[in-house]
Structure formats: structure tokens, C-alpha cells
Design an enzyme around this catalytic site. Structure first.
Site, PDB file in Angstrom:
ATOM      1  N   CYS A 160      33.038  48.909  44.232  1.00 32.65           N
ATOM      2  CA  CYS A 160      33.702  48.243  42.866  1.00 32.65           C
ATOM      3  C   CYS A 160      33.001  48.562  41.639  1.00 32.65           C
ATOM      4  O   CYS A 160      33.486  48.546  40.457  1.00 32.65           O
ATOM      5  CB  CYS A 160      33.519  46.956  42.910  1.00 32.65           C
ATOM      6  N   HIS A 215      34.518  43.584  36.079  1.00 35.22           N
ATOM      7  CA  HIS A 215      35.129  43.803  37.401  1.00 35.22           C
ATOM      8  C   HIS A 215      35.989  42.526  37.748  1.00 35.22           C
ATOM      9  O   HIS A 215      35.277  41.663  37.573  1.00 35.22           O
ATOM     10  CB  HIS A 215      34.165  44.357  38.444  1.00 35.22           C
ATOM     11  N   ASN A 238      41.503  42.028  43.383  1.00 33.43           N
ATOM     12  CA  ASN A 238      40.285  42.811  43.247  1.00 33.43           C
ATOM     13  C   ASN A 238      40.672  44.052  43.550  1.00 33.43           C
ATOM     14  O   ASN A 238      41.010  44.497  44.703  1.00 33.43           O
ATOM     15  CB  ASN A 238      39.150  42.297  44.161  1.00 33.43           C
TER      16      ASN A 238
END
Length: 321
Positions: free
Chosen positions: A115, A248, A278
Site C-alpha cells: 500500500c 492511502h 482499498n
């Protein structure tokens, strides 16, 4: 005046299929829309279909970034693609993007930091541009996480989606625009909190994503607050000067908790997790492109980008857009 890497174009791409929480439940996932929204803020995500891959989504996002900047692809001297879900073990998916864009020769490679991948890729590209290795650089985050999800694990499968985001960096002589500071970290002691249970060198399989959500949440809030303070200090700016935080997009509760810990106005935090879930390395550039195109982010705005992912890895950047 100094040679700096300045963002001159942004782009993003999403798979055609959009799947709501209710549709996930209808497909047999043991969950409800209320359960997912309450814990994550997510209402929908996009899932890659046949013919849609990490490289193909990355190519679409890159093309949009080039179009936004009005720069032909042949001027690109560097492509750095952040992904944890490449098309092939090798060669790098960045080379597939290169070929699809019609670029016969440039530096092209992948970066794997899950990520945080886009922040790692951004830092690498920034330093290569400042060092004179390229005048134009594409920095891309692209993922097809749906292909490593365990669809019987409702604690993880509802959290992720697929997509891509890209920026085009240009070398410019300037003192106050572009990438002003980056800070990166990693701590491999936390491997077992967020990982994929397979790999070429261990099991010979792709594996599935595994996560201990509560522990990840706790580390995320602390690490992100720390690295945001660190990168702001390095850039010579304060939180009160920040126009937009582009984080993020893991979980709305993490975004809220991090903003509160830093004393940031939650209305100045770009949130797309509700529509995209996500998307790992794609989430920061995807959110950036959304906010640029809808007019929230304007030229000369001071931005802070941040992310944390498996490893653990985490990082942040301060950018004068």
C-alpha cells in the site's frame, strides 16, 4: 533555482464492474451493507474482469496523465510502477505499460511496497529526475487485489478493490514547486499482521491475503501521524499550512483518527475509500486524480500524501502542486 520534479498531469482508471456491498452479500459473502459501512466506510469497489490486468489499468491511467499534461508518450524517460499484483512474476509490468504506450526505450521497472508502493515509487522517481536521469517520469500505482482475496474471509474480502492511478513528473527549475520532501520507513517484524500466504520461492503458489485488522489499525494511526509530522518538518512546513491531505484509502476510521491526532481539518482530507475501497498502491494516485479533476486541488496547493501497508511499510510526501 533547483531542478525539481513537478506534477504536470494526473490520471486514473477503474475496472468496468462496480460491486456494491449489497451485491457482495448477494454473491454469497457473509456480510451486510450496514456491517461494512459501519466498520470501514466502504459502500462499493471495482473488480477487474476478463482482459483487465494491473498493466492494462496502469496504461489507461498513464495515458490520461499524459493527456492532462499535453505531453507525448515518447518524451517519457522513466516509468516506475508500484504494485503487489503484477501481471507476471517477470518481466516488470512497467515494461508492458511502456510497450502499450509505444515507447521503444526508457527506464522501466516495478516497485513492491504494497500500500505504500506509490510513495516509494514517487521517492525513487523524484530522486532520479532531480539527478538528471529523466526529464519526464510516469509514476503509477496499479493493483488487481481481487485476484489474491479469499472470498470466504469476510473480514478481508470486503475491504479491497482494483484500480490504477498515475502522475507525470516533469523536471523544472524551481524552488517552491514539485516534490518538496519524502520520508519512507519499513519494519519487517510485523510481517504476520498483513501478508499473502504464498509465493514463488516458498509455496510455488500465488496465495491469499491475510490480515489481523485490529493490530494493523493501531499501528497505522501511530505510524501515519509520526511520518506526517516528520515529512512536514523536513519540508519546512506546518500542518496548518496544508491545503489537502491525500491519504492511502484503507479505512475511513483510520483517516479520521489520523486527522484528529494531527489536528487536521477532516474536510481537508481527500476521501475516496467509500467508492473505491482499498486499492493498495493505486489508492493515493487514484484519490489525487479524483480531487484534481473535480477541482478541489488547485495549482500551488500544498499537499501531503501518506500511506502504510504490509511489511510494515509506511511513508509520506509533501508536494506543492
Amino acid at each position: 533555482m533547483s531542478r525539481r520534479a513537478v506534477i504536470v498531469g494526473t490520471g486514473s482508471a477503474l475496472p468496468i464492474e462496480r460491486v456494491t456491498n449489497a451485491q457482495l452479500a448477494a454473491r454469497g459473502v457473509d456480510t451486510t451493507d450496514e456491517w461494512i459501512v459501519e466498520r470501514t466506510g466502504i459502500t462499493a469497489r471495482h473488480i477487474a474482469g476478463d482482459g483487465e490486468t494491473t498493466a492494462s489499468l496502469a496504461t489507461l491511467a498513464a495515458r490520461k496523465a499524459l493527456e492532462a499534461a499535453g505531453v507525448p508518450a515518447e518524451k517519457v524517460g522513466l516509468i516506475v510502477l508500484a504494485t503487489a499484483t503484477p501481471d507476471q512474476t517477470f518481466p516488470a509490468s512497467a515494461t508492458r505499460v511502456q510497450t502499450a504506450l509505444g515507447i521503444n526505450d526508457c527506464i522501466a521497472f516495478d516497485v513492491a511496497a504494497v500500500c505504500t508502493g506509490f510513495l516509494y515509487a514517487l521517492s525513487v522517481a523524484d530522486n532520479m529526475v532531480k539527478g538528471g536521469m529523466a526529464d519526464y517520469a510516469l509514476v503509477i500505482g496499479s493493483e488487481t487485489f481481487s485476484r489474491i482475496l479469499d472470498w470466504e474471509d469476510r473480514a478481508t474480502c470486503v475491504l479491497f478493490g482494483d484500480g490504477a492511478g498515475a502522475i507525470l513528473l516533469q523536471a523544472q527549475e524551481t524552488e517552491d514547486r514539485g516534490i518538496l520532501a519524502t520520508k519512507l520507513h519499513a519494519d519487517g517484524r510485523h510481517n504476520d499482521l498483513l501478508y499473502v500466504d504464498g509465493g514463488v520461492s516458498t509455496t510455488g503458489t500465488i496465495g491469499k491475503l491475510r490480515m489481523k485488522g485490529r493490530e494493523v489499525f493501531r499501528h497505522a494511526v501511530t505510524n501515519l501521524a509520526d511520518v506526517l509530522n516528520e515529512v512536514l518538518t523536513a519540508s519546512g512546513h506546518q500542518a496548518s499550512e496544508v491545503d489537502w491531505v491525500v491519504p492511502h484509502q484503507a479505512n475511513k476510521r483510520i483517516l479520521d483518527a489520523t486527522a484528529k491526532k494531527l489536528g487536521l481539518d477532516p474536510n481537508r482530507v481527500v476521501v475516496t475509500v467509500d467508492q473505491h475501497a482499498n486499492t493498495s498502491a493505486a489508492s493515493v494516485p487514484l484519490a489525487l486524480d479524483v480531487a484534481v479533476r473535480d477541482g478541489r486541488i488547485k495549482p500551488n496547493d500544498l499537499l501531503v500524501l501518506e500511506a502504510m501497508g504490509g511489511g510494515f511499510t509506511w511513508g509520506a510526501a509533501v508536494v506543492r502542486y
